[in-house]
Design a protein around this motif. Structure first.
Motif, short mmCIF file in Angstrom:
data_model
loop_
_atom_site.label_atom_id
_atom_site.label_comp_id
_atom_site.label_asym_id
_atom_site.label_seq_id
_atom_site.Cartn_x
_atom_site.Cartn_y
_atom_site.Cartn_z
N THR A 1 104.32 30.51 14.04
CA THR A 1 104.93 29.39 13.85
C THR A 1 104.50 28.95 12.46
O THR A 1 103.47 28.46 12.15
N ARG B 1 109.99 29.25 13.71
CA ARG B 1 109.03 29.82 14.28
C ARG B 1 109.64 31.50 13.90
O ARG B 1 110.67 31.68 14.01
N THR C 1 113.97 26.66 13.79
CA THR C 1 114.07 26.85 15.26
C THR C 1 114.47 25.54 16.01
O THR C 1 115.13 25.46 16.82
#
Length: 232
Positions: A20, A15, A59
């Motif tokens: 995203t 992200r 992430t």
């Protein structure tokens, strides 16, 4: 995890503050395959490759590499998109390819480094051209020099980052035929990032299609214009 995979990607999410880019991706890349990575601009192809190369931290999730027997880590070779090297560029093809082997303070090749350099030039059909200046080489010869530079450290995984994008049809097919031969003779695993639908069909065995953060994979025989239109 698959038995013969070279990379396992598990729940990979990347992200950025406003988007995203990769959303819970799971896939395995099998050792010895040629795989095309396709998708629209901005779909996340570069983000995925940068994560594989450890240039970006995910992430969430992880990428698990499986080096071959006797190796401590997975060696990855990278061939960039064509760069406009000026005609005055002073290095010979041999010196340019050898830049990847000079990982010590001495300004000369160790015997094993020289042997690896000559092998890379031979495998890319550049041995007879090794002493010409890279700046005076043709576009196809320059891309083969990038390929040789990627091969000089004996990688198990080769990433072609739109490496055919600026070449003419003949040079594209010459480069991909060479890569296909390396794949078959050395079991070199290849990820080919491309927008060229025909090259993907002709030279790769499987595809990875990125769209809106998700990924679909399958045999390249299932890749068709209708598939791409349905996912546009």
């Amino acid at each position: 995890m698959h038995k013969d995979s070279i990379l396992d990607i598990e729940h990979l999410t990347v992200r950025f503050p406003d988007k995203t880019v990769l959303d819970d991706i799971n896939l395995s890349i099998q050792r010895g395959t040629m795989v095309s990575l396709i998708g629209e601009n901005g779909a996340g192809k570069t983000t995925l490759i940068r994560t594989i190369l450890h240039q970006l931290k995910p992430t969430k999730g992880k990428i698990i590499a499986h080096p071959g027997a006797g190796r401590r880590h997975l060696e990855i070779g990278y061939v960039p998109q064509f760069r406009n090297i000026d005609t005055g560029y002073p290095l010979s093809i041999k010196s340019f390819v050898g830049l990847n082997r000079l990982k010590h303070r001495w300004p000369f090749y160790l015997p094993q480094e020289h042997a690896a350099l000559i092998s890379a030039l031979k495998r890319t059909n550049l041995l007879k051209l090794q002493n010409i200046r890279l700046g005076s080489a043709s576009g196809g010869e320059k891309q083969r020099a990038y390929l040789a530079q990627a091969l000089v450290n004996d990688p198990e995984l080769l990433i072609l980052d739109e490496a055919t994008a600026s070449l003419d049809v003949k040079a594209k097919n010459e480069l991909m035929t060479l890569v296909q031969q390396l794949n078959q003779s050395d079991q070199l695993t290849v990820i080919f990032i491309t927008h060229d639908f025909e090259l993907a069909q002709k030279y790769t065995q499987r595809f990875m299609f990125l769209n809106e953060g998700k990924i679909e994979t399958g045999p390249v025989a299932d890749l068709s214009e209708k598939f791409l239109e349905a996912h546009a």
